[in-house]
Structures are given as structure tokens and as C-alpha cells.
Scaffold this motif. Structure first.
Motif, PDB file in Angstrom:
ATOM      1  N   ASP A  57       0.856  -1.180   0.000  1.00 48.46           N
ATOM      2  CA  ASP A  57       0.000   0.000   0.000  1.00 48.46           C
ATOM      3  C   ASP A  57       0.901   1.241   0.000  1.00 48.46           C
ATOM      4  O   ASP A  57       1.491   1.600   1.022  1.00 48.46           O
ATOM      5  CB  ASP A  57      -0.907  -0.017   1.225  1.00 48.46           C
ATOM      6  N   VAL A  58       1.018   1.888  -1.158  1.00 51.35           N
ATOM      7  CA  VAL A  58       1.928   3.021  -1.311  1.00 51.35           C
ATOM      8  C   VAL A  58       1.544   4.168  -0.386  1.00 51.35           C
ATOM      9  O   VAL A  58       2.413   4.804   0.221  1.00 51.35           O
ATOM     10  CB  VAL A  58       1.973   3.479  -2.788  1.00 51.35           C
ATOM     11  N   ARG A  59       0.261   4.425  -0.257  1.00 50.55           N
ATOM     12  CA  ARG A  59      -0.173   5.535   0.621  1.00 50.55           C
ATOM     13  C   ARG A  59       0.228   5.283   2.074  1.00 50.55           C
ATOM     14  O   ARG A  59       0.680   6.193   2.752  1.00 50.55           O
ATOM     15  CB  ARG A  59      -1.678   5.753   0.508  1.00 50.55           C
ATOM     16  N   GLU A  60       0.048   4.051   2.519  1.00 50.37           N
ATOM     17  CA  GLU A  60       0.426   3.723   3.903  1.00 50.37           C
ATOM     18  C   GLU A  60       1.939   3.818   4.078  1.00 50.37           C
ATOM     19  O   GLU A  60       2.429   4.335   5.089  1.00 50.37           O
ATOM     20  CB  GLU A  60      -0.081   2.336   4.288  1.00 50.37           C
ATOM     21  N   THR A  61       2.691   3.333   3.103  1.00 46.22           N
ATOM     22  CA  THR A  61       4.151   3.442   3.158  1.00 46.22           C
ATOM     23  C   THR A  61       4.562   4.912   3.213  1.00 46.22           C
ATOM     24  O   THR A  61       5.418   5.291   4.021  1.00 46.22           O
ATOM     25  CB  THR A  61       4.800   2.742   1.946  1.00 46.22           C
ATOM     26  N   ASN A  62       3.968   5.744   2.374  1.00 49.78           N
ATOM     27  CA  ASN A  62       4.290   7.176   2.383  1.00 49.78           C
ATOM     28  C   ASN A  62       3.969   7.812   3.722  1.00 49.78           C
ATOM     29  O   ASN A  62       4.750   8.612   4.243  1.00 49.78           O
ATOM     30  CB  ASN A  62       3.577   7.909   1.253  1.00 49.78           C
ATOM     31  N   ARG A  63       2.818   7.465   4.306  1.00 55.41           N
ATOM     32  CA  ARG A  63       2.461   8.011   5.636  1.00 55.41           C
ATOM     33  C   ARG A  63       3.515   7.636   6.682  1.00 55.41           C
ATOM     34  O   ARG A  63       3.923   8.462   7.499  1.00 55.41           O
ATOM     35  CB  ARG A  63       1.079   7.526   6.064  1.00 55.41           C
ATOM     36  N   ARG A  64       3.952   6.379   6.633  1.00 57.98           N
ATOM     37  CA  ARG A  64       4.962   5.914   7.592  1.00 57.98           C
ATOM     38  C   ARG A  64       6.278   6.656   7.385  1.00 57.98           C
ATOM     39  O   ARG A  64       6.889   7.143   8.341  1.00 57.98           O
ATOM     40  CB  ARG A  64       5.179   4.397   7.436  1.00 57.98           C
ATOM     41  N   VAL A  65       6.724   6.778   6.138  1.00 57.45           N
ATOM     42  CA  VAL A  65       7.983   7.460   5.835  1.00 57.45           C
ATOM     43  C   VAL A  65       7.912   8.930   6.248  1.00 57.45           C
ATOM     44  O   VAL A  65       8.852   9.455   6.859  1.00 57.45           O
ATOM     45  CB  VAL A  65       8.329   7.316   4.335  1.00 57.45           C
ATOM     46  N   ILE A  66       6.811   9.593   5.950  1.00 57.71           N
ATOM     47  CA  ILE A  66       6.644  11.005   6.318  1.00 57.71           C
ATOM     48  C   ILE A  66       6.716  11.165   7.834  1.00 57.71           C
ATOM     49  O   ILE A  66       7.413  12.051   8.343  1.00 57.71           O
ATOM     50  CB  ILE A  66       5.331  11.567   5.740  1.00 57.71           C
ATOM     51  N   ALA A  67       6.023  10.306   8.564  1.00 63.25           N
ATOM     52  CA  ALA A  67       6.030  10.390  10.035  1.00 63.25           C
ATOM     53  C   ALA A  67       7.438  10.149  10.581  1.00 63.25           C
ATOM     54  O   ALA A  67       7.905  10.886  11.463  1.00 63.25           O
ATOM     55  CB  ALA A  67       5.041   9.389  10.630  1.00 63.25           C
ATOM     56  N   GLN A  68       8.132   9.145  10.076  1.00 65.57           N
ATOM     57  CA  GLN A  68       9.484   8.863  10.544  1.00 65.57           C
ATOM     58  C   GLN A  68      10.435  10.002  10.195  1.00 65.57           C
ATOM     59  O   GLN A  68      11.272  10.383  11.015  1.00 65.57           O
ATOM     60  CB  GLN A  68       9.991   7.546   9.955  1.00 65.57           C
ATOM     61  N   PHE A  69      10.310  10.548   9.005  1.00 64.16           N
ATOM     62  CA  PHE A  69      11.162  11.663   8.587  1.00 64.16           C
ATOM     63  C   PHE A  69      10.945  12.866   9.508  1.00 64.16           C
ATOM     64  O   PHE A  69      11.902  13.464  10.005  1.00 64.16           O
ATOM     65  CB  PHE A  69      10.850  12.042   7.135  1.00 64.16           C
ATOM     66  N   ARG A  70       9.690  13.211   9.738  1.00 68.13           N
ATOM     67  CA  ARG A  70       9.384  14.384  10.571  1.00 68.13           C
ATOM     68  C   ARG A  70       9.759  14.171  12.030  1.00 68.13           C
ATOM     69  O   ARG A  70      10.032  15.138  12.740  1.00 68.13           O
ATOM     70  CB  ARG A  70       7.912  14.756  10.428  1.00 68.13           C
ATOM     71  N   ALA A  71       9.793  12.928  12.468  1.00 68.75           N
ATOM     72  CA  ALA A  71      10.200  12.636  13.841  1.00 68.75           C
ATOM     73  C   ALA A  71      11.709  12.809  14.020  1.00 68.75           C
ATOM     74  O   ALA A  71      12.199  12.897  15.145  1.00 68.75           O
ATOM     75  CB  ALA A  71       9.784  11.218  14.230  1.00 68.75           C
ATOM     76  N   GLY A  87      14.194  10.765  13.173  1.00 70.38           N
ATOM     77  CA  GLY A  87      15.019   9.576  13.347  1.00 70.38           C
ATOM     78  C   GLY A  87      15.262   8.851  12.044  1.00 70.38           C
ATOM     79  O   GLY A  87      15.120   9.406  10.951  1.00 70.38           O
ATOM     80  N   GLU A  88      15.619   7.595  12.187  1.00 72.29           N
ATOM     81  CA  GLU A  88      15.869   6.739  11.034  1.00 72.29           C
ATOM     82  C   GLU A  88      14.568   6.542  10.254  1.00 72.29           C
ATOM     83  O   GLU A  88      13.484   6.480  10.823  1.00 72.29           O
ATOM     84  CB  GLU A  88      16.386   5.384  11.523  1.00 72.29           C
ATOM     85  N   VAL A  89      14.692   6.444   8.943  1.00 71.46           N
ATOM     86  CA  VAL A  89      13.551   6.151   8.082  1.00 71.46           C
ATOM     87  C   VAL A  89      13.732   4.726   7.585  1.00 71.46           C
ATOM     88  O   VAL A  89      14.665   4.434   6.830  1.00 71.46           O
ATOM     89  CB  VAL A  89      13.446   7.151   6.905  1.00 71.46           C
ATOM     90  N   GLU A  90      12.864   3.851   8.048  1.00 72.25           N
ATOM     91  CA  GLU A  90      12.976   2.421   7.783  1.00 72.25           C
ATOM     92  C   GLU A  90      13.081   2.126   6.281  1.00 72.25           C
ATOM     93  O   GLU A  90      12.242   2.551   5.488  1.00 72.25           O
ATOM     94  CB  GLU A  90      11.751   1.723   8.355  1.00 72.25           C
ATOM     95  N   GLY A  91      14.155   1.433   5.895  1.00 74.77           N
ATOM     96  CA  GLY A  91      14.337   0.997   4.520  1.00 74.77           C
ATOM     97  C   GLY A  91      14.830   2.073   3.563  1.00 74.77           C
ATOM     98  O   GLY A  91      14.903   1.844   2.365  1.00 74.77           O
ATOM     99  N   MET A  92      15.177   3.256   4.069  1.00 73.95           N
ATOM    100  CA  MET A  92      15.615   4.349   3.198  1.00 73.95           C
ATOM    101  C   MET A  92      16.803   5.068   3.814  1.00 73.95           C
ATOM    102  O   MET A  92      17.035   4.989   5.008  1.00 73.95           O
ATOM    103  CB  MET A  92      14.479   5.345   2.978  1.00 73.95           C
ATOM    104  N   HIS A  93      17.527   5.786   2.969  1.00 69.81           N
ATOM    105  CA  HIS A  93      18.639   6.603   3.427  1.00 69.81           C
ATOM    106  C   HIS A  93      18.115   8.011   3.701  1.00 69.81           C
ATOM    107  O   HIS A  93      17.798   8.746   2.761  1.00 69.81           O
ATOM    108  CB  HIS A  93      19.755   6.664   2.373  1.00 69.81           C
ATOM    109  N   ARG A  94      18.005   8.369   4.942  1.00 68.37           N
ATOM    110  CA  ARG A  94      17.448   9.674   5.323  1.00 68.37           C
ATOM    111  C   ARG A  94      18.177  10.829   4.644  1.00 68.37           C
ATOM    112  O   ARG A  94      17.560  11.808   4.259  1.00 68.37           O
ATOM    113  CB  ARG A  94      17.501   9.834   6.845  1.00 68.37           C
ATOM    114  N   ASP A  95      19.489  10.701   4.460  1.00 70.41           N
ATOM    115  CA  ASP A  95      20.261  11.790   3.871  1.00 70.41           C
ATOM    116  C   ASP A  95      20.010  11.943   2.371  1.00 70.41           C
ATOM    117  O   ASP A  95      20.480  12.895   1.757  1.00 70.41           O
ATOM    118  CB  ASP A  95      21.754  11.618   4.151  1.00 70.41           C
ATOM    119  N   ARG A  96      19.278  11.040   1.745  1.00 70.27           N
ATOM    120  CA  ARG A  96      18.926  11.125   0.320  1.00 70.27           C
ATOM    121  C   ARG A  96      17.436  11.403   0.126  1.00 70.27           C
ATOM    122  O   ARG A  96      16.920  11.269  -0.970  1.00 70.27           O
ATOM    123  CB  ARG A  96      19.260   9.822  -0.404  1.00 70.27           C
TER     124      ARG A  96
END
Length: 134
Positions: free
Chosen positions: A2-16, A18-27
């Protein structure tokens, strides 16, 4: 997936912050566009590339047959909001064209070979967008 759910999770982790699961935060950056039809803000996480002062994003949608919604939105309304690292700023999005686009695209494909796979999967020209601080 579910792309929308994945995006919501990534956005929340980014804004928090911390680490963004499965991605390079610096990119990664968050791009908020205004809906072309709805007029509402829409935020999408995406990979970016920095070339000196230039901030570039690629509307590959992994080789989908149509442009991603965020790209359609910024074509209609190029004023966007960018969250990058610990800063946030307004920017103007400009789609690169002609020889400039081709030159930048070649460099991006050399650095990130998966973009060649995305291009091979679609008949559309994949847009390269520069984000310039407003």
C-alpha cells in the motif's frame, strides 16, 4: 504494498527526525505540492540529488506509464514546500527541458543506474525537476 500507507509511515518517521525504515534519510526529502484539482496540500517523500546549489528530483514513478501525481500537481502549481533534513522552505519547481534535461539525466543515470531501468519500463520521457528556494 500500500503506497499511501508506506508514504504516511515514511513522512512520520522523517518528521520525527530519526531513522527512516528501509531508506537513506540523507537522500530523502518531503515535497508538498498543491493538488491540481483539489487545491489541497499533498506531501510525498522522494529521493533527491544535489548538484552544487541545485536540488533535483526525478518523476520516474519507477517507470509507471503516467507521471506521478506530485509531478502533475507541480506542473499546474509550481510553488512547492520542501522539507530537507532539519530545514523547511518554500521553493519553485521547474521541469528541465531540451539539452539541459538530457545532460542532467545522463549524469543522474550514471550515478543511479536504476533510473535507466525506470526509463526502459515506460514510453514517457521521465521529467527531471529543479527545486529553487523561493
Amino acid at each position: 504494498m500500500d503506497v499511501r500507507e508506506t508514504n504516511r509511515r515514511v513522512i512520520a518517521q522523517f518528521r520525527a527526525g530519526g531513522e527512516v525504515e528501509g531508506m537513506h534519510r540523507d537522500r530523502l526529502l518531503l515535497l508538498t505540492t498543491t493538488g491540481a484539482r483539489s487545491g489541497r496540500p499533498h506531501t510525498a517523500p522522494m529521493m533527491f540529488h544535489r548538484e552544487g546549489e541545485r536540488l533535483l528530483v526525478v518523476a520516474s514513478a519507477m517507470g509507471a506509464p503516467t507521471h506521478p501525481h506530485w509531478y502533475t500537481n507541480l506542473v499546474a502549481r509550481p510553488e512547492v514546500h520542501v522539507e530537507l533534513g532539519d530545514e523547511a522552505f518554500d521553493a519553485v519547481a521547474t521541469t528541465l527541458t531540451g539539452p539541459e534535461r538530457d545532460h542532467v539525466w545522463s549524469r543522474l543515470v550514471a550515478l543511479y543506474p536504476f533510473f535507466a531501468d525506470h526509463a526502459a519500463a515506460t514510453s514517457r520521457a521521465i521529467p527531471v525537476v529543479e527545486l529553487t528556494r523561493a
